[in-house]
Design a protein around this motif. Structure first.
Motif, PDB file in Angstrom:
ATOM      1  N   LEU A 285       0.876  -1.166   0.000  1.00 14.81           N
ATOM      2  CA  LEU A 285       0.000   0.000   0.000  1.00 14.81           C
ATOM      3  C   LEU A 285       0.914   1.218   0.000  1.00 14.81           C
ATOM      4  O   LEU A 285       1.486   1.556   1.032  1.00 14.81           O
ATOM      5  CB  LEU A 285      -0.898   0.023   1.243  1.00 14.81           C
ATOM      6  N   ARG A 286       1.078   1.818  -1.161  1.00 17.19           N
ATOM      7  CA  ARG A 286       1.966   2.973  -1.202  1.00 17.19           C
ATOM      8  C   ARG A 286       1.239   4.164  -0.604  1.00 17.19           C
ATOM      9  O   ARG A 286       0.135   4.499  -1.010  1.00 17.19           O
ATOM     10  CB  ARG A 286       2.381   3.256  -2.635  1.00 17.19           C
ATOM     11  N   THR A 287       1.859   4.773   0.350  1.00 21.34           N
ATOM     12  CA  THR A 287       1.147   5.814   1.096  1.00 21.34           C
ATOM     13  C   THR A 287       0.726   6.972   0.198  1.00 21.34           C
ATOM     14  O   THR A 287      -0.302   7.580   0.419  1.00 21.34           O
ATOM     15  CB  THR A 287       1.991   6.350   2.268  1.00 21.34           C
ATOM     16  N   ARG A 288       1.496   7.248  -0.859  1.00 18.87           N
ATOM     17  CA  ARG A 288       1.069   8.376  -1.680  1.00 18.87           C
ATOM     18  C   ARG A 288      -0.102   8.020  -2.594  1.00 18.87           C
ATOM     19  O   ARG A 288      -0.658   8.868  -3.265  1.00 18.87           O
ATOM     20  CB  ARG A 288       2.242   8.931  -2.493  1.00 18.87           C
ATOM     21  N   ARG A 289      -0.458   6.729  -2.604  1.00 18.75           N
ATOM     22  CA  ARG A 289      -1.632   6.328  -3.375  1.00 18.75           C
ATOM     23  C   ARG A 289      -2.885   6.265  -2.509  1.00 18.75           C
ATOM     24  O   ARG A 289      -3.988   6.130  -3.014  1.00 18.75           O
ATOM     25  CB  ARG A 289      -1.392   4.932  -3.943  1.00 18.75           C
ATOM     26  N   ILE A 290      -2.717   6.314  -1.210  1.00 19.25           N
ATOM     27  CA  ILE A 290      -3.868   6.187  -0.320  1.00 19.25           C
ATOM     28  C   ILE A 290      -4.686   7.478  -0.361  1.00 19.25           C
ATOM     29  O   ILE A 290      -4.165   8.560  -0.140  1.00 19.25           O
ATOM     30  CB  ILE A 290      -3.409   5.857   1.111  1.00 19.25           C
ATOM     31  N   GLN A 291      -5.951   7.339  -0.693  1.00 22.82           N
ATOM     32  CA  GLN A 291      -6.808   8.511  -0.877  1.00 22.82           C
ATOM     33  C   GLN A 291      -7.662   8.800   0.360  1.00 22.82           C
ATOM     34  O   GLN A 291      -8.033   9.937   0.585  1.00 22.82           O
ATOM     35  CB  GLN A 291      -7.736   8.293  -2.067  1.00 22.82           C
ATOM     36  N   ALA A 292      -7.984   7.758   1.085  1.00 27.22           N
ATOM     37  CA  ALA A 292      -8.818   7.945   2.268  1.00 27.22           C
ATOM     38  C   ALA A 292      -8.728   6.712   3.143  1.00 27.22           C
ATOM     39  O   ALA A 292      -8.411   5.623   2.658  1.00 27.22           O
ATOM     40  CB  ALA A 292     -10.272   8.179   1.867  1.00 27.22           C
ATOM     41  N   VAL A 293      -8.983   6.897   4.426  1.00 27.15           N
ATOM     42  CA  VAL A 293      -9.045   5.769   5.343  1.00 27.15           C
ATOM     43  C   VAL A 293     -10.451   5.718   5.932  1.00 27.15           C
ATOM     44  O   VAL A 293     -11.005   6.748   6.304  1.00 27.15           O
ATOM     45  CB  VAL A 293      -8.010   5.901   6.479  1.00 27.15           C
ATOM     46  N   HIS A 294     -11.032   4.523   5.923  1.00 25.25           N
ATOM     47  CA  HIS A 294     -12.360   4.350   6.504  1.00 25.25           C
ATOM     48  C   HIS A 294     -12.245   3.488   7.753  1.00 25.25           C
ATOM     49  O   HIS A 294     -11.588   2.460   7.731  1.00 25.25           O
ATOM     50  CB  HIS A 294     -13.302   3.642   5.532  1.00 25.25           C
ATOM     51  N   GLN A 295     -12.912   3.931   8.803  1.00 23.47           N
ATOM     52  CA  GLN A 295     -12.975   3.116  10.008  1.00 23.47           C
ATOM     53  C   GLN A 295     -14.423   2.761  10.219  1.00 23.47           C
ATOM     54  O   GLN A 295     -15.284   3.645  10.211  1.00 23.47           O
ATOM     55  CB  GLN A 295     -12.432   3.917  11.188  1.00 23.47           C
ATOM     56  N   SER A 296     -14.722   1.476  10.391  1.00 22.63           N
ATOM     57  CA  SER A 296     -16.120   1.143  10.657  1.00 22.63           C
ATOM     58  C   SER A 296     -16.223   0.321  11.928  1.00 22.63           C
ATOM     59  O   SER A 296     -15.322  -0.436  12.280  1.00 22.63           O
ATOM     60  CB  SER A 296     -16.752   0.423   9.470  1.00 22.63           C
TER      61      SER A 296
END
Lengths: 503, 151
Positions: A285-296
């Protein structure tokens, strides 16, 4: 221009692993197996058809074998001056060039057979998603290692898969956690539904009445008939409960297999997840590709004191139809399950701009939101309930209305209570849902577009909705959609977010 | 951000489109009347009346609410009569742009500017009714500075 010409002339020379045909063949056979079983078990009624099957089967498998070998012999890849070059086919030749700088990920997937042969299936991903990515099946581990080195030579240091101990470990899920995860997410239900669907397709439920009649007259069932109403109800409830428990157990087993030894490590600023008992998956998971984090956090999550974290990656959304669906089926887990207290640190590891220490400056919805949600909910549910309750209860239907109204009131109260947003220096946080609580964190510089919309009802109460669109999600769940904001707040929030996107 | 209206010529385009769209159910309804006799003549006439009225009134009203603005940061589009929305796209997020023209639009010299983003919900954002030359100029202006990957 010389380098351009050089790039055009470049001929890839590297070949697939010599056992590639085996995997191509097993792949296509696997696709055939289920329909074949269906044909053999449910379709072969007449004997002459049955005897024809082995011939057809041999021809099929033979054709596939030739195709698999052809693929292996004609497939070439190489490291060109500007990008990874892949050439397929001889008659219909397809040469694909994937620029090094565009390659975001080189993921591997290894089933039991792959591991036995010490090879891996390699997926080259670009940020575009969809078509331009390459699936190279299969390469031996040394070749994968070399590809990682060559591709990421200029962008980041060499990835060393052989020495995972040097990577700081962020999360590891022991079997106990996986049991919790299985209980919470209940994936077994999906499997049962899929199985039922398949059996339905195969005509399993159309089976002859005689069998059922016979079964109904067995001594065991006549015994049940003699038990009396109360006992029968108890028995039925027990059957339902045990079925539910069985599905949960199936979910736990599934979780133990698919997420076995889930390990999340940090690797030069990027994250790497490895999991799976039979099919071992290594994802970067390349951090610069991460667009959002979801917590459920569902009801069961709260019971266990756990949350689930997943991420949206750029490039996951593109694609069309089935490809898109199959991609979305695979959730990008940051943590399938983790203790609630550990979540902020994990989120921060995925989104370096997120500061877990600073408490967010939570903002509520518009003051009139609760009464609007209540009226809307009450009106809609009364419309739905009115017909059936009049049908069954006639005059007494009136008594169902207070219950509906009370429920609508509770929903409105909890909706407003558990919906809030915060605009921090670098991130936008949005929390919603009261039964399953969701928290979405979007870095402000990841925003793709903003939409402030006002329905006629919104305008009457001076409210507006704000949609914050980001890359990588599905069209339904992507980004953040905040309803019932004060209109001026929504406009200011959109303007603030618009101003931060500098690229 | 300063906002402006699009080209007035687009009203004519929409009106013609409205008339053509009205024709399809109207002809069908007239066909039914001819087939089954006069008593149902009211229905096709109603379709024509409602269709033509809407074709006349709606484009003018929609035109009034359709505004767009461009500055260094990006583009904003406002639209909608009852359900109003304001979409803003930062300049660096525009992946590529199209200018398209149908036959009617060519006749009146207008074009539709289409902006594509890497987003999920709004991957294509359309701005109809720009004068064709202006649409081309806007496309070039929007693309000039965005060399980023856009993600």
């Amino acid at each position: 221009m010389a380098s351009e010409a050089g790039a055009a002339d470049f001929q890839p020379a590297l070949r697939l692993h010599r056992s590639s045909w085996l995997f191509a063949l097993t792949g296509s056979v696997r696709q055939l197996v289920l329909p074949l079983i269906a044909i053999l078990v449910f379709g072969a009624r007449r004997d002459d058809e049955w005897f024809g099957t082995p011939f057809v089967l041999t021809i099929f498998v033979g054709a596939m074998l030739i195709r698999a070998l052809w693929h292996q012999w004609t497939y070439r890849y190489g490291f060109g001056p500007r990008g990874l070059v892949i050439r397929e086919g001889v008659i219909f030749r397809n040469v694909r060039q994937i620029e090094y700088s565009r390659i975001e990920n080189i993921d591997t997937e290894r089933g039991p057979l792959h591991r036995l042969m010490r090879v891996a299936q390699v997926r080259v991903q670009t940020s575009t998603g969809g078509k331009p990515e390459a699936l190279i099946s299969v390469l031996d581990l040394g070749a994968v290692q070399e590809m990682r080195q060559r591709v990421f030579a200029d962008t980041r240091p060499i990835a060393e898969e052989s020495k995972p101990s040097r990577e700081p470990q962020l999360l590891h899920l022991p079997p106990m956690e996986l049991v919790r995860y299985g209980l919470i997410n209940n994936r077994g239900m999906i499997l049962v539904a899929a199985g039922a669907g398949f059996l339905q397709q195969a005509g399993f439920f159309r089976v002859n009445r005689e069998v059922i009649d016979q079964w109904l007259h067995t001594s065991a069932l006549t015994g049940v008939a003699g038990l009396g109403m109360a006992m029968q109800i108890v028995l039925a409830v027990l059957v339902v409960i045990s079925a539910l428990i069985a599905v949960r157990i199936l979910s736990v087993v599934l979780a133990l297999i698919t997420l076995h030894d889930f390990t999340l490590t940090r690797h030069d600023g990027d994250l790497r997840a490895r999991y799976g008992l039979l099919t071992r998956i290594a994802l970067t998971l390349r951090t610069r590709r991460i667009q959002a984090v979801h917590q459920s956090e569902s009801l069961l999550h709260r019971l266990f004191g756990r949350v689930s974290l997943d991420v949206d990656l750029a490039g996951d959304s593109g694609g069309e139809g089935e490809q898109r669906n199959s991609k979305r089926m695979k959730t990008r887990w940051l943590a399938p399950v983790c203790p609630t207290a550990a979540a902020p640190a994990l989120i921060a590891s995925a989104l370096p701009v997120f500061d877990p220490a600073a408490p967010p400056d939570w903002q509520p919805l518009a003051p009139g939101a609760r009464s609007r949600i209540f009226r809307r909910g009450a009106l809609l549910s009364l419309l739905i309930v009115a017909g059936p309750s009049w049908w069954y209860l006639r005059g007494e239907a009136v008594f169902s209305f207070p219950i509906v109204i009370a429920l609508a009131g509770m929903h409105a109260h909890l909706y407003v209570k558990y919906t809030r947003w915060a605009l921090e220096r670098d991130v936008l946080l949005f929390q919603s849902g009261w039964l399953t609580r969701r928290l979405t964190i979007v870095p402000r510089d990841r925003v793709q577009s903003l939409n402030v919309s006002e329905s006629p009802f919104d305008r009457r109460r001076h409210m507006a909705s704000l949609s914050v669109d980001i890359a990588g999600g599905s069209a339904m769940s992507a980004g953040v959609h905040i309803r019932y904001l004060p209109a001026d707040v929504a406009r200011r929030l959109a303007a603030a977010l618009h101003a931060t996107v500098k690229g | 951000m300063e906002t402006a209206h699009v080209d007035r010529a687009v009203i004519s385009v929409w009106r013609w489109q409205g008339v053509l769209t009205t024709l399809i159910p109207a002809i069908w309804a007239f066909g039914l009347v001819i087939r089954f006799g006069v008593p149902g003549l009211f229905a096709p006439l109603l379709i024509v009346a409602v269709g033509l009225t809407l074709s006349w009134v709606w484009p003018e009203a929609y035109y009034r609410r359709l505004r767009f603005g461009i500055d260094a940061s990006g583009i904003a589009i406002e639209r909608g009569i009852f359900w109003r929305s304001r979409i803003t796209v930062p300049r660096v997020r525009i992946q590529h742009t199209d200018v398209s023209q149908g036959p009617l639009q060519r006749r009146f010299g207008v074009g539709t500017l289409k902006l594509y983003t890497a987003g999920s919900r709004y991957t294509k954002i359309e701005l109809p009714g720009l004068a064709h030359a202006e649409a081309l100029a806007l496309r070039d202006a929007l693309l000039a500075e965005s060399g980023d990957s856009g993600v």
